[in-house]
Design a protein around this motif. Structure first.
Motif, PDB file in Angstrom:
ATOM      1  N   GLY A  82       0.637  -1.103   0.168  1.00 52.35           N
ATOM      2  CA  GLY A  82       0.231   0.296  -0.107  1.00 52.35           C
ATOM      3  C   GLY A  82       1.051   1.287  -0.399  1.00 52.35           C
ATOM      4  O   GLY A  82       2.433   1.182   0.213  1.00 52.35           O
ATOM      5  N   VAL A  83      -0.040   2.359   0.095  1.00 49.75           N
ATOM      6  CA  VAL A  83       0.519   3.878   0.083  1.00 49.75           C
ATOM      7  C   VAL A  83       1.125   3.823   1.179  1.00 49.75           C
ATOM      8  O   VAL A  83       2.572   4.438   1.345  1.00 49.75           O
ATOM      9  CB  VAL A  83      -0.405   4.951  -0.445  1.00 49.75           C
ATOM     10  N   CYS A  84       0.737   4.072   2.355  1.00 49.59           N
ATOM     11  CA  CYS A  84       1.112   3.629   3.577  1.00 49.59           C
ATOM     12  C   CYS A  84       2.465   2.984   4.021  1.00 49.59           C
ATOM     13  O   CYS A  84       3.667   4.064   4.286  1.00 49.59           O
ATOM     14  CB  CYS A  84       0.662   2.855   5.332  1.00 49.59           C
ATOM     15  N   GLY A  85       2.871   1.707   3.318  1.00 47.59           N
ATOM     16  CA  GLY A  85       4.348   0.655   3.049  1.00 47.59           C
ATOM     17  C   GLY A  85       5.156   1.171   2.435  1.00 47.59           C
ATOM     18  O   GLY A  85       6.121   1.401   3.040  1.00 47.59           O
ATOM     19  N   ALA A  86       4.773   1.912   1.285  1.00 46.96           N
ATOM     20  CA  ALA A  86       5.703   2.646   0.750  1.00 46.96           C
ATOM     21  C   ALA A  86       6.319   4.247   0.912  1.00 46.96           C
ATOM     22  O   ALA A  86       7.302   4.386   1.424  1.00 46.96           O
ATOM     23  CB  ALA A  86       4.929   3.236  -0.612  1.00 46.96           C
ATOM     24  N   ALA A  87       4.914   4.702   1.934  1.00 49.18           N
ATOM     25  CA  ALA A  87       5.791   6.146   2.447  1.00 49.18           C
ATOM     26  C   ALA A  87       7.223   5.325   3.469  1.00 49.18           C
ATOM     27  O   ALA A  87       7.545   6.621   3.512  1.00 49.18           O
ATOM     28  CB  ALA A  87       4.990   7.035   2.910  1.00 49.18           C
ATOM     29  N   ALA A  88       6.528   4.999   4.633  1.00 46.33           N
ATOM     30  CA  ALA A  88       7.733   4.020   5.566  1.00 46.33           C
ATOM     31  C   ALA A  88       8.498   3.298   4.933  1.00 46.33           C
ATOM     32  O   ALA A  88       9.627   4.406   5.251  1.00 46.33           O
ATOM     33  CB  ALA A  88       6.696   3.224   6.184  1.00 46.33           C
ATOM     34  N   SER A  89       8.901   2.596   3.772  1.00 42.94           N
ATOM     35  CA  SER A  89       9.752   1.802   3.295  1.00 42.94           C
ATOM     36  C   SER A  89      10.975   3.088   2.498  1.00 42.94           C
ATOM     37  O   SER A  89      11.902   3.054   2.554  1.00 42.94           O
ATOM     38  CB  SER A  89       9.640   0.741   2.590  1.00 42.94           C
ATOM     39  N   SER A  90      10.328   3.725   1.529  1.00 42.66           N
ATOM     40  CA  SER A  90      10.702   4.839   1.107  1.00 42.66           C
ATOM     41  C   SER A  90      11.450   5.850   1.802  1.00 42.66           C
ATOM     42  O   SER A  90      12.225   6.990   1.509  1.00 42.66           O
ATOM     43  CB  SER A  90      10.134   4.668   0.088  1.00 42.66           C
ATOM     44  N   ARG A  91      11.063   6.657   2.993  1.00 39.89           N
ATOM     45  CA  ARG A  91      10.804   8.221   4.151  1.00 39.89           C
ATOM     46  C   ARG A  91      10.773   9.060   2.757  1.00 39.89           C
ATOM     47  O   ARG A  91      11.574   9.439   3.271  1.00 39.89           O
ATOM     48  CB  ARG A  91      12.667   7.725   3.835  1.00 39.89           C
ATOM     49  N   ARG A 113      -9.969   7.763  -3.040  1.00 40.84           N
ATOM     50  CA  ARG A 113      -9.814   7.713  -4.641  1.00 40.84           C
ATOM     51  C   ARG A 113      -8.295   8.411  -4.810  1.00 40.84           C
ATOM     52  O   ARG A 113      -7.890   8.266  -5.707  1.00 40.84           O
ATOM     53  CB  ARG A 113     -10.895   8.398  -5.631  1.00 40.84           C
ATOM     54  N   SER A 114      -7.455   9.462  -3.823  1.00 33.06           N
ATOM     55  CA  SER A 114      -6.872  10.067  -3.962  1.00 33.06           C
ATOM     56  C   SER A 114      -6.251   9.942  -2.144  1.00 33.06           C
ATOM     57  O   SER A 114      -6.793   9.451  -1.381  1.00 33.06           O
ATOM     58  CB  SER A 114      -6.619  11.226  -4.657  1.00 33.06           C
ATOM     59  N   GLU A 115      -4.555  10.040  -2.339  1.00 33.12           N
ATOM     60  CA  GLU A 115      -3.858  10.096  -0.677  1.00 33.12           C
ATOM     61  C   GLU A 115      -2.312  10.208  -0.668  1.00 33.12           C
ATOM     62  O   GLU A 115      -2.128  10.615  -1.972  1.00 33.12           O
ATOM     63  CB  GLU A 115      -4.262   8.487  -0.692  1.00 33.12           C
ATOM     64  N   VAL A 116      -2.616  10.836   0.246  1.00 35.27           N
ATOM     65  CA  VAL A 116      -0.934  11.286   0.436  1.00 35.27           C
ATOM     66  C   VAL A 116      -0.772  11.023   2.092  1.00 35.27           C
ATOM     67  O   VAL A 116      -1.439  10.447   2.971  1.00 35.27           O
ATOM     68  CB  VAL A 116      -1.812  13.004   0.397  1.00 35.27           C
ATOM     69  N   VAL A 117       0.978  10.382   2.041  1.00 41.37           N
ATOM     70  CA  VAL A 117       0.802   9.644   2.964  1.00 41.37           C
ATOM     71  C   VAL A 117       2.293  10.502   3.756  1.00 41.37           C
ATOM     72  O   VAL A 117       3.223  10.356   2.240  1.00 41.37           O
ATOM     73  CB  VAL A 117       1.291   8.347   3.033  1.00 41.37           C
ATOM     74  N   VAL A 118       2.706  10.435   4.749  1.00 41.91           N
ATOM     75  CA  VAL A 118       4.041  11.621   5.100  1.00 41.91           C
ATOM     76  C   VAL A 118       4.518   9.859   6.378  1.00 41.91           C
ATOM     77  O   VAL A 118       3.716  10.008   7.063  1.00 41.91           O
ATOM     78  CB  VAL A 118       3.803  12.578   5.978  1.00 41.91           C
ATOM     79  N   PRO A 119       6.001   9.965   5.423  1.00 44.82           N
ATOM     80  CA  PRO A 119       6.239   9.331   6.220  1.00 44.82           C
ATOM     81  C   PRO A 119       7.125  10.495   8.129  1.00 44.82           C
ATOM     82  O   PRO A 119       7.113  11.422   7.779  1.00 44.82           O
ATOM     83  CB  PRO A 119       7.754   8.657   6.061  1.00 44.82           C
ATOM     84  N   LEU A 120       7.129   9.323   9.037  1.00 45.02           N
ATOM     85  CA  LEU A 120       7.149   9.743  10.202  1.00 45.02           C
ATOM     86  C   LEU A 120       7.963   9.483  10.897  1.00 45.02           C
ATOM     87  O   LEU A 120       8.892   8.625  11.458  1.00 45.02           O
ATOM     88  CB  LEU A 120       5.877   9.567  11.483  1.00 45.02           C
ATOM     89  N   PHE A 121       9.728  10.147  11.157  1.00 41.17           N
ATOM     90  CA  PHE A 121      11.021   9.704  11.149  1.00 41.17           C
ATOM     91  C   PHE A 121      11.385  10.519  12.094  1.00 41.17           C
ATOM     92  O   PHE A 121      11.314  11.896  12.484  1.00 41.17           O
ATOM     93  CB  PHE A 121      11.939   9.146  10.282  1.00 41.17           C
ATOM     94  N   LYS A 122      12.253   9.788  13.986  1.00 44.55           N
ATOM     95  CA  LYS A 122      12.598  10.428  14.497  1.00 44.55           C
ATOM     96  C   LYS A 122      13.994  10.749  14.397  1.00 44.55           C
ATOM     97  O   LYS A 122      14.205   9.269  14.653  1.00 44.55           O
ATOM     98  CB  LYS A 122      12.137  10.252  16.000  1.00 44.55           C
ATOM     99  N   GLY A 123      14.925  11.329  13.123  1.00 44.95           N
ATOM    100  CA  GLY A 123      16.600  10.339  13.051  1.00 44.95           C
ATOM    101  C   GLY A 123      16.511   9.656  12.416  1.00 44.95           C
ATOM    102  O   GLY A 123      15.438   9.327  11.303  1.00 44.95           O
ATOM    103  N   GLU A 124      16.605   8.345  12.888  1.00 39.90           N
ATOM    104  CA  GLU A 124      16.957   7.148  11.683  1.00 39.90           C
ATOM    105  C   GLU A 124      15.873   5.993  12.329  1.00 39.90           C
ATOM    106  O   GLU A 124      15.313   5.378  11.255  1.00 39.90           O
ATOM    107  CB  GLU A 124      18.238   6.370  11.665  1.00 39.90           C
ATOM    108  N   ILE A 127       8.277   6.362  12.747  1.00 40.14           N
ATOM    109  CA  ILE A 127       7.823   6.302  14.029  1.00 40.14           C
ATOM    110  C   ILE A 127       6.650   5.797  13.491  1.00 40.14           C
ATOM    111  O   ILE A 127       5.383   4.924  14.471  1.00 40.14           O
ATOM    112  CB  ILE A 127       7.813   7.739  14.821  1.00 40.14           C
ATOM    113  N   GLY A 128       5.972   6.451  11.987  1.00 42.12           N
ATOM    114  CA  GLY A 128       5.226   5.594  11.756  1.00 42.12           C
ATOM    115  C   GLY A 128       4.472   6.367  10.500  1.00 42.12           C
ATOM    116  O   GLY A 128       5.878   6.676   9.621  1.00 42.12           O
ATOM    117  N   VAL A 129       2.951   6.680  10.021  1.00 44.88           N
ATOM    118  CA  VAL A 129       3.643   7.596   9.251  1.00 44.88           C
ATOM    119  C   VAL A 129       1.722   8.228   9.311  1.00 44.88           C
ATOM    120  O   VAL A 129       0.971   8.301  10.479  1.00 44.88           O
ATOM    121  CB  VAL A 129       2.333   7.081   7.869  1.00 44.88           C
ATOM    122  N   PHE A 130       1.615   9.858   8.516  1.00 48.24           N
ATOM    123  CA  PHE A 130       0.309  11.049   9.049  1.00 48.24           C
ATOM    124  C   PHE A 130      -0.147  10.495   7.353  1.00 48.24           C
ATOM    125  O   PHE A 130       0.269  10.719   6.435  1.00 48.24           O
ATOM    126  CB  PHE A 130       0.877  12.064   9.021  1.00 48.24           C
TER     127      PHE A 130
END
Length: 160
Positions: A82-91, A113-124, A127-130
């Motif tokens: 999914g889109v969430c997994g792609a955001a998390a794995s690609s950063r 129909r459309s989506e935006v997912v922001v990855p959440l990283f604290k340093g390396e 944390i998750g995604v928004f």
């Protein structure tokens, strides 16, 4: 101090106002769940044409649903789905004009129909995604992406 107000002006101005509201809302609070819940509610109320706004948190193996506004959601999302997994794995933020064209899309809500997912990283550390969904194709543009990335940063700064 938090004060809710109706957003005005163009998209960049609206996001600047929303950013100020988010800073006031999260100011002094360090609980990640409380802040995710309040930020989800704030964004859901402020922005038009959304049907889901929320967080998925990384548990060390996969993304697990956190606080959100919208219909019940998928509980667990592998990092390779999914889109969430792609955001998390690609950063990298994923902005998808039509989720039906996204390989491996997970349809938690068939109306999305459309989506935006922001990855959440604290340093390396992941944390998750928004995550934000819309029933409107091509709802999110570069201004939305920049504004949502700034809101995600305010959330990250609130973490203890």
């Amino acid at each position: 101090m938090f004060t809710a107000s109706t957003l005005s002006g163009g998209k960049p101005e609206q996001y600047a106002q929303l950013l100020d509201q988010a800073r006031g809302l999260l100011d002094g609070e360090r609980d990640p769940i409380a802040n995710a819940a309040n930020l989800s509610a704030l964004v859901n109320q402020a922005l038009p044409q959304l049907n889901w706004v929320g967080f998925y948190f990384y548990d060390g193996a996969e993304l697990v649903v956190g606080p959100f506004q919208g219909l019940p959601a998928c509980v667990r999302i592998p990092l390779d789905k999914g889109v969430c997994g792609a955001a998390a794995s690609s950063r990298q933020t994923q902005r998808v004009a039509d989720v039906h064209d996204f390989p491996g899309h997970i349809a938690c809500d068939a109306a999305s129909r459309s989506e935006v997912v922001v990855p959440l990283f604290k340093g390396e550390r992941l944390i998750g995604v928004f995550d934000l969904d819309s029933p409107v194709p091509n709802r999110f543009d570069a201004d939305d992406q920049a504004g949502l990335e700034a809101l995600a940063q305010v959330y990250l700064e609130s973490l203890a």
